[in-house]
Write a protein that holds these residues in place. Structure first.
Motif, PDB file in Angstrom:
ATOM      1  N   SER A   1      29.876  -1.644  -1.465  1.00 60.99           N
ATOM      2  CA  SER A   1      28.986  -1.880  -0.333  1.00 60.99           C
ATOM      3  C   SER A   1      28.903  -0.612   0.494  1.00 60.99           C
ATOM      4  O   SER A   1      29.887   0.112   0.639  1.00 60.99           O
ATOM      5  N   VAL A   2      27.714  -0.365   1.033  1.00 61.58           N
ATOM      6  CA  VAL A   2      27.518   0.796   1.892  1.00 61.58           C
ATOM      7  C   VAL A   2      26.405   0.476   2.887  1.00 61.58           C
ATOM      8  O   VAL A   2      25.483  -0.285   2.580  1.00 61.58           O
ATOM      9  N   SER A   3      26.515   1.032   4.075  1.00 57.40           N
ATOM     10  CA  SER A   3      25.503   0.883   5.111  1.00 57.40           C
ATOM     11  C   SER A   3      25.242   2.280   5.672  1.00 57.40           C
ATOM     12  O   SER A   3      26.150   2.906   6.228  1.00 57.40           O
ATOM     13  N   LEU A   4      24.004   2.769   5.498  1.00 51.72           N
ATOM     14  CA  LEU A   4      23.686   4.156   5.825  1.00 51.72           C
ATOM     15  C   LEU A   4      22.511   4.282   6.788  1.00 51.72           C
ATOM     16  O   LEU A   4      21.543   3.528   6.689  1.00 51.72           O
ATOM     17  N   ALA A   5      22.610   5.251   7.671  1.00 42.80           N
ATOM     18  CA  ALA A   5      21.463   5.713   8.463  1.00 42.80           C
ATOM     19  C   ALA A   5      20.977   6.980   7.771  1.00 42.80           C
ATOM     20  O   ALA A   5      21.776   7.859   7.434  1.00 42.80           O
ATOM     21  N   GLN A   6      19.665   7.055   7.538  1.00 43.59           N
ATOM     22  CA  GLN A   6      19.136   8.162   6.750  1.00 43.59           C
ATOM     23  C   GLN A   6      17.897   8.778   7.393  1.00 43.59           C
ATOM     24  O   GLN A   6      17.169   8.119   8.120  1.00 43.59           O
ATOM     25  N   GLN A   7      17.704  10.036   7.066  1.00 41.20           N
ATOM     26  CA  GLN A   7      16.433  10.692   7.327  1.00 41.20           C
ATOM     27  C   GLN A   7      15.876  11.066   5.959  1.00 41.20           C
ATOM     28  O   GLN A   7      16.544  11.746   5.172  1.00 41.20           O
ATOM     29  N   LEU A   8      14.667  10.586   5.668  1.00 43.27           N
ATOM     30  CA  LEU A   8      14.012  10.848   4.399  1.00 43.27           C
ATOM     31  C   LEU A   8      12.877  11.832   4.634  1.00 43.27           C
ATOM     32  O   LEU A   8      12.067  11.636   5.529  1.00 43.27           O
ATOM     33  N   ALA A   9      12.830  12.874   3.847  1.00 44.03           N
ATOM     34  CA  ALA A   9      11.738  13.857   3.941  1.00 44.03           C
ATOM     35  C   ALA A   9      11.028  13.894   2.591  1.00 44.03           C
ATOM     36  O   ALA A   9      11.648  14.200   1.573  1.00 44.03           O
ATOM     37  N   PHE A  10       9.738  13.562   2.583  1.00 43.85           N
ATOM     38  CA  PHE A  10       8.920  13.548   1.375  1.00 43.85           C
ATOM     39  C   PHE A  10       8.044  14.787   1.373  1.00 43.85           C
ATOM     40  O   PHE A  10       7.375  15.076   2.358  1.00 43.85           O
ATOM     41  N   ALA A  11       8.016  15.483   0.266  1.00 41.78           N
ATOM     42  CA  ALA A  11       7.133  16.642   0.127  1.00 41.78           C
ATOM     43  C   ALA A  11       6.449  16.541  -1.229  1.00 41.78           C
ATOM     44  O   ALA A  11       7.125  16.531  -2.254  1.00 41.78           O
ATOM     45  N   HIS A  12       5.144  16.428  -1.216  1.00 37.83           N
ATOM     46  CA  HIS A  12       4.369  16.392  -2.462  1.00 37.83           C
ATOM     47  C   HIS A  12       3.792  17.777  -2.679  1.00 37.83           C
ATOM     48  O   HIS A  12       3.335  18.422  -1.736  1.00 37.83           O
ATOM     49  N   GLU A  13       3.787  18.248  -3.924  1.00 40.28           N
ATOM     50  CA  GLU A  13       3.339  19.614  -4.187  1.00 40.28           C
ATOM     51  C   GLU A  13       1.878  19.835  -3.805  1.00 40.28           C
ATOM     52  O   GLU A  13       1.470  20.968  -3.555  1.00 40.28           O
ATOM     53  N   ALA A  14       1.073  18.788  -3.713  1.00 40.75           N
ATOM     54  CA  ALA A  14      -0.333  18.938  -3.340  1.00 40.75           C
ATOM     55  C   ALA A  14      -0.567  18.762  -1.844  1.00 40.75           C
ATOM     56  O   ALA A  14      -1.702  18.788  -1.392  1.00 40.75           O
ATOM     57  N   ASP A  15       0.502  18.596  -1.065  1.00 44.37           N
ATOM     58  CA  ASP A  15       0.376  18.378   0.375  1.00 44.37           C
ATOM     59  C   ASP A  15       0.811  19.631   1.132  1.00 44.37           C
ATOM     60  O   ASP A  15       2.003  19.857   1.304  1.00 44.37           O
ATOM     61  N   PRO A  16      -0.132  20.433   1.606  1.00 46.26           N
ATOM     62  CA  PRO A  16       0.233  21.675   2.285  1.00 46.26           C
ATOM     63  C   PRO A  16       0.901  21.459   3.643  1.00 46.26           C
ATOM     64  O   PRO A  16       1.531  22.366   4.168  1.00 46.26           O
ATOM     65  N   ASP A  17       0.786  20.241   4.195  1.00 50.02           N
ATOM     66  CA  ASP A  17       1.370  19.969   5.503  1.00 50.02           C
ATOM     67  C   ASP A  17       2.738  19.300   5.435  1.00 50.02           C
ATOM     68  O   ASP A  17       3.289  18.921   6.457  1.00 50.02           O
ATOM     69  N   GLY A  18       3.283  19.137   4.221  1.00 55.35           N
ATOM     70  CA  GLY A  18       4.569  18.440   4.055  1.00 55.35           C
ATOM     71  C   GLY A  18       5.717  19.300   4.517  1.00 55.35           C
ATOM     72  O   GLY A  18       5.531  20.451   4.868  1.00 55.35           O
TER      73      GLY A  18
END
Length: 188
Positions: free
Chosen positions: A43-60
């Motif tokens: 069992s685990v309980s986590l606070a996370q920050q997720l950063a998504f970067a798509h290669e076609a997204d210049p603003d990522g």
């Protein structure tokens, strides 16, 4: 104006989730994963920050705060943009329940999120047993790679031990994105 801010955050998230051209190789269609939560082995309980970067997204990259809980009964994931919940997922091993903000783009697919969480955190032997023929999972200190026909389609690098502590970076060559996960126990 304040009501517009969450909409803008969702539009930013959707920019990294817009459909992209399909890969040339059918091998790049990643195998789905839907492993039972109990196979996580704890069992685990986590606070996370997720950063998504798509290669076609210049603003990522685009970031989302998240809370992830895994226990033998269920995997629960909730995502927040600017303090407002934009999605929640509950996987009990047989059914995937989802709640989503109506402004969340259709391209955000819960099954892909479930697959990525399991690729990053599940034990290697459990993942290997669930892979279809022709797929392999290499796993070593600080890294993991999901491969087909000699090509690594998904790689994961870990900064911490256990792997759910600290930073994990998933690079998906089949679907052309990078996901960086910064995790800490939710109690911290």
């Amino acid at each position: 104006m304040l009501r517009l801010i969450p909409v803008l955050a969702l539009l930013g998230l959707s920019a990294c989730l817009t459909p992209r051209p399909r890969p040339l190789s059918p091998a790049a269609t990643l195998p789905p994963l839907a492993l039972e939560p109990a196979t996580f082995g704890g069992s685990v309980s986590l606070a996370q920050q997720l950063a998504f970067a798509h290669e076609a997204d210049p603003d990522g990259p685009r970031t989302v705060e998240a809370l992830l809980e895994i226990d033998p009964a269920a995997l629960r994931l909730a995502g927040f943009a600017l303090g407002q919940r934009v999605f929640s997922l509950v996987w009990n091993g047989s059914a995937l329940e989802e709640e989503r903000d109506p402004r969340l783009p259709e391209q955000f697919q819960s099954r892909q999120v479930l697959r990525d969480v399991q690729l990053v955190y599940w034990p290697a032997e459990t993942l290997r047993a669930a892979l279809p023929p022709g797929w392999t999972l290499e796993d070593g200190p600080g890294h993991r790679a999901l491969s087909h026909a000699g090509k690594a389609w998904v790689t994961v690098r870990y900064d911490g031990e256990p792997r759910w502590r600290g930073r994990a970076e998933l690079v998906n060559a089949a679907e052309h994105y990078r996901l960086t996960i910064d995790s800490r126990p939710a109690e911290d």
